[in-house]
Design an enzyme around this catalytic site. Structure first.
Site, mmCIF file in Angstrom:
data_model
loop_
_atom_site.group_PDB
_atom_site.id
_atom_site.type_symbol
_atom_site.label_atom_id
_atom_site.label_comp_id
_atom_site.label_asym_id
_atom_site.label_seq_id
_atom_site.Cartn_x
_atom_site.Cartn_y
_atom_site.Cartn_z
ATOM 1 N N TYR A 314 21.709 34.583 -9.238
ATOM 2 C CA TYR A 314 21.348 35.104 -10.572
ATOM 3 C C TYR A 314 21.341 36.629 -10.633
ATOM 4 C CZ TYR A 314 18.936 30.516 -10.801
ATOM 5 O OH TYR A 314 18.599 29.191 -10.766
ATOM 6 N N CYS A 342 27.728 34.129 6.942
ATOM 7 C CA CYS A 342 29.100 34.644 6.835
ATOM 8 C C CYS A 342 29.614 34.599 5.403
ATOM 9 C CB CYS A 342 30.001 33.852 7.759
ATOM 10 S SG CYS A 342 29.386 33.922 9.430
ATOM 11 N N GLU A 343 28.960 35.300 4.520
ATOM 12 C CA GLU A 343 29.366 35.412 3.111
ATOM 13 C C GLU A 343 29.007 36.825 2.670
ATOM 14 O OE1 GLU A 343 30.234 32.851 0.826
ATOM 15 O OE2 GLU A 343 29.928 31.137 2.155
#
Ligand code: PLP
Length: 418
Positions: A314, A342-343
């Protein structure tokens, strides 16, 4: 309730570092008395409107939190069988439970009816017919409300606005008379209630006013055509100060309720979630490494988006403070506070000016009591983190850190791989 004493962050009278030494990091920590204060303050501000408060369990469904609010007198608003079962386990009286949501399954409706809950809020014609058939098969008459979509902009984040035409929630307000006519032909439902919920984290009151005016007008119209309306569910959505936002004034909210729907001689209820628990929680995390990038510093912590997804989902802002105050006075630098997942979306803060932070420091991510632990996942096979409840000078672990064995316990190797 959550502030510094002798340079250390404390929740009520408990030093956060003391909890860290018992449960490790990361973990959620909630102030019991802050939750009670929020509930009591809201109940007091709305007392002249004689409103029942149903805690929206989706905001924080830990058994201890549900029980704490139930003991204060709150009912519960649930949206799944799991939440419903949690409420029963926590001792909520089924007569104080509202079941909301666009996709209630037959299993959920059966459970709700077998427990004689206060009300099921219907959101489509197909659901109305299904509830009637299920009630008939159980020899019951289901008490239902009609959730209407008033097409009001709640002026909040697009992912948490629920009362606009393009949102999946409720039925078009103009179709309410058709639904009441239809319901009056069905023998196993009793529909005498309208429900509305326009969104979450509302900081302005004008959207409530618009929505409640429309509900009042519809109530009068339905009555004029012979339908009985005895209850209005006014929804949740009251916002909290994640940064320096100014909050909606509760007395003004009460006044809006009283001016719009107060004279209709209806039983009134609201369904707050975030307002009751959001500010009462912090997420404690430890700095694993500091990495100096070309443009900014990356503060890599042991908490991650799987623990608290609001910033990613959000664009939610959470103030981040040091657990030990010594770090506060130093010079600020541009930082991203990121987790080990891992993002690139795995962050708690982006481009934030923060005071000096060092490896091993403890940080508190504030206002994490709502839509935090409940949205956690096992992404990257990370265990769900503990939840701790503090009351005065004692604390209790109300959810243990998940063991790896529990993450894996329902998985099986395919027969041909064994
Ligand atoms: C039907 C309903 N009621 C109440 C709530 C609680 O909202 P909040 O936590 O913003 O008070 C929600 C959440 O979106 C909801 O969908």
């Amino acid at each position: 309730m959550i502030n510094y004493k002798n340079g250390n962050l404390t929740v009520e009278s408990v030093d956060v570092t003391k909890i860290v030494s018992e449960v490790g990091t990361p973990f959620y920590c909630y102030s019991y008395n802050k939750i009670l204060d929020q509930y009591r303050g809201l109940a007091a501000a709305l007392s002249s409107s004689k409103i029942s408060i149903y805690f929206a369990v989706k905001a924080n469904s830990n058994l201890s939190i549900i029980k704490a609010l139930a003991k204060e007198g709150a009912g519960a608003d649930v949206v799944s069988l799991g939440e419903f079962k949690r409420c029963l386990l926590a001792g909520v009286d089924p007569k104080k439970i509202v079941f909301s949501g666009v996709g209630k399954t037959t299993e959920e409706i059966v459970e709700a009816l077998n427990n004689d809950i206060f009300q099921i809020n219907v959101e489509s014609e197909a659901e109305l017919i299904n509830i009637n058939e299920i009630a008939k098969s159980l020899g019951k008459v289901a008490t239902i409300g009609l959730r209407v979509n008033p097409d009001v902009d709640a002026k909040t984040h697009e992912k948490i606005t629920t009362g606009k035409k393009e949102n999946k929630f409720g039925i078009d307000l103009k179709d309410a008379p058709l639904f009441f006519s239809k319901a009056s032909t069905l023998s196993n439902v009793s529909m005498k209630s309208l429900a509305v919920h326009i969104g979450s984290q509302l900081l302005e009151l004008s959207p409530y006013k618009s929505a409640y005016e429309k509900i009042a007008e519809m109530t009068q119209y339905l009555r004029s055509t012979g339908h009985e309306i005895s209850h209005l569910d006014l929804g949740g959505g009251l916002g909290i100060p994640y940064s320096d936002e100014s909050l909606a004034d509760l007395n003004a909210y009460n006044q809006i309720i009283s001016e719009t729907v107060g004279d209709l001689d209806c039983k009134l209820s609201i369904e707050p979630g975030r307002y009751l628990v959001g500010e009462a929680g912090i997420l404690i995390t430890r700095v694993i490494y500091i990495k100096q990038g070309e443009q900014k510093k990356f503060v890599i912590v042991d908490g991650a988006m799987n623990d608290l997804i609001r910033p990613t989902l959000y664009d939610g802002f959470h103030a981040i403070v040091a657990v030990t105050e010594k770090n506060l006075s130093s010079q600020k630098s541009l930082c991203d506070v990121v987790g080990p997942i891992c993002e690139s979306g795995d962050y708690f803060a982006k481009d934030r000016m923060l005071p000096e932070v060092s490896q091993n420091d403890l940080l508190a991510i504030t206002c994490s009591g709502a839509y935090g632990a409940v949205m956690a996942s096992n992404y990257n096979s990370r265990p769900l983190i503990p939840e701790v409840l503090v009351s005065n000078d004692v604390f209790s672990v109300i959810r243990e850190r998940q063991a790896f064995e529990k993450i894996i316990q329902d998985e099986k190797l395919a027969a041909w791989l064994q």
